[in-house]
Design an enzyme around this catalytic site. Structure first.
Site, PDB file in Angstrom:
ATOM      1  N   ASP A 185     -62.468 -19.584  29.483  1.00 45.92           N
ATOM      2  CA  ASP A 185     -63.813 -19.615  30.070  1.00 45.92           C
ATOM      3  C   ASP A 185     -64.856 -19.179  29.046  1.00 45.92           C
ATOM      4  O   ASP A 185     -65.940 -19.771  28.956  1.00 45.92           O
ATOM      5  CB  ASP A 185     -63.883 -18.688  31.288  1.00 45.92           C
ATOM      6  CG  ASP A 185     -62.921 -19.088  32.388  1.00 45.92           C
ATOM      7  OD1 ASP A 185     -62.634 -20.293  32.521  1.00 45.92           O
ATOM      8  OD2 ASP A 185     -62.451 -18.188  33.115  1.00 45.92           O
TER       9      ASP A 185
ATOM     10  N   GLU B 191     -52.460 -29.799  28.036  1.00 50.43           N
ATOM     11  CA  GLU B 191     -53.280 -30.650  28.902  1.00 50.43           C
ATOM     12  C   GLU B 191     -53.724 -31.917  28.180  1.00 50.43           C
ATOM     13  O   GLU B 191     -53.774 -33.000  28.780  1.00 50.43           O
ATOM     14  CB  GLU B 191     -54.498 -29.863  29.388  1.00 50.43           C
ATOM     15  CG  GLU B 191     -54.140 -28.677  30.284  1.00 50.43           C
ATOM     16  CD  GLU B 191     -55.249 -27.645  30.372  1.00 50.43           C
ATOM     17  OE1 GLU B 191     -55.155 -26.760  31.253  1.00 50.43           O
ATOM     18  OE2 GLU B 191     -56.204 -27.699  29.575  1.00 50.43           O
TER      19      GLU B 191
ATOM     20  N   ASN C 145     -56.470 -27.731  26.642  1.00 47.64           N
ATOM     21  CA  ASN C 145     -55.594 -27.115  25.645  1.00 47.64           C
ATOM     22  C   ASN C 145     -54.592 -28.172  25.180  1.00 47.64           C
ATOM     23  O   ASN C 145     -54.629 -29.323  25.627  1.00 47.64           O
ATOM     24  CB  ASN C 145     -54.906 -25.863  26.194  1.00 47.64           C
ATOM     25  CG  ASN C 145     -53.992 -26.148  27.384  1.00 47.64           C
ATOM     26  OD1 ASN C 145     -53.425 -27.233  27.523  1.00 47.64           O
ATOM     27  ND2 ASN C 145     -53.855 -25.174  28.264  1.00 47.64           N
TER      28      ASN C 145
END
Length: 344
Positions: free
Chosen positions: A290, A220, A217
């Site tokens: 996920d 990150e 993201n």
């Protein structure tokens, strides 16, 4: 570089849903159990032994979390074959998790049962009272704090090499500090990425991979290039700069998810932006990443270019964020319906 906005037509969605049914997807990473305990506080009485009101659990439910949710999402897409690889402990959590996967048609042959270590689990006590409000207490987390054994690592590496012989793509869910993705496994994934697409979702180690397609993201991604943007809202151009900087560092395409705004795809020659599906309340974003990883990996394996794979993954995530109180999945029928609701 100015991002090019991309989208899919309904026919492209249909074609892609058919195409993913012909791909084989290897999913490797840290499975865990998401466990919900529902306590009816109207039934609670003050304990005789302690000055506390206990939580009278009247119902429980559980689903795979972490990489287990990625496996479940890939399975829901109806791919030709799913090759799951992970490590669990020989404990009650591993028993429940492996049983759930088998019951839902997911092969657990390459999910290693470890003699040491435990099965990760997020236990979520949910309090219910007089009103309709359900309140979540602080989680009880089971997590390993020592590396997996050499024997377990060898079993994972052997399973990975075997899966790579038939897989069209490898999706990696790297969540725990002491999990399945050890330095040796990470090196093996980098070597495999030279001959096939490897897509990595890593919470803390996106900057430690080489040769793979990373899917962080925005926070990150910034951390992977030495920046901290926690709590900050940047412009689209600034997010694009971060994505391109990470792409240059890795030398491979990069996907950066931007939450409710959308996602970026950056390779050597292209910068594309796919807006997300707008979702009104209530929404539940748990597990949406996920779903994105699963759908994006399957779409890329099916042969579409990066931006179109982003759009497909956004559609799938748009399905699961509307499934409240569970780490949901998105079937092909649900993805097509989501497209029609928003674009037809």
């Amino acid at each position: 570089m100015e991002p090019q906005t991309v989208s899919l037509t309904e026919q492209q969605v249909k074609d892609l849903l058919d195409a993913v049914k012909q791909v084989t997807v290897c999913v490797i990473g840290d499975v865990c159990l998401d466990l919900y305990w529902y306590a009816d506080m109207k039934r609670s009485h003050l304990s005789r032994e302690t000055p506390h009101y206990p939580l009278p659990v009247v119902r429980e439910s559980y689903t795979p979390g972490g990489c287990g949710n990625v496996m479940n999402n890939v399975h829901a897409l109806g791919v030709k074959q799913l090759l799951p690889i992970s490590v669990i402990g020989r404990d009650w959590r591993g028993f429940l998790l492996a049983g759930w996967l088998r019951q839902h048609g997911i092969d657990t042959a390459s999910i290693v049962e470890s003699e040491r270590g435990l099965t990760p689990c997020y236990c979520k006590p949910m309090r219910m009272g007089i009103s309709d409000v359900i309140y979540e207490d602080p989680r009880l987390d089971f997590e390993n704090f020592e590396p997996i054994t050499t024997a377990d690592e060898a079993a994972v590496l052997a399973a990975l090499e075997a899966a790579a012989q038939t897989a069209d793509v490898i999706a990696v869910s790297d969540q725990y500090r002491y999990g399945v993705i050890t330095p040796r496994v990470r090196d093996a994934l980098s070597a495999l990425a030279k001959r096939m697409p490897v897509i990595v979702d890593s919470r803390e180690r996106a900057g430690e991979y080489t040769g793979v397609i990373v899917k962080p993201n925005e926070v990150e991604a910034a951390q992977a290039i030495g920046r901290d943007i926690t709590g900050k809202t940047l412009t689209e151009e600034e997010y694009a700069d971060i994505a391109c900087a990470l792409q240059r560092k890795n030398g491979r395409p990069v996907v950066v998810t931007l939450g409710e705004r959308g996602a970026l795809w950056c390779d050597e020659n292209t910068l594309q932006f796919a807006p997300t599906i707008k979702a009104g309340p209530p929404v539940d974003i748990v597990g949406a990443g996920d779903t994105f990883l699963s759908a994006f990996s399957a779409a890329l394996a099916a042969g579409v270019e990066g931006g179109q794979a982003l759009s497909f993954a956004n559609l799938a995530s748009g399905v699961t964020v509307k499934k409240i109180g569970t780490t949901g999945t998105a079937t092909g029928e649900e993805i097509l319906q989501k497209y029609r609701e928003n674009y037809a």
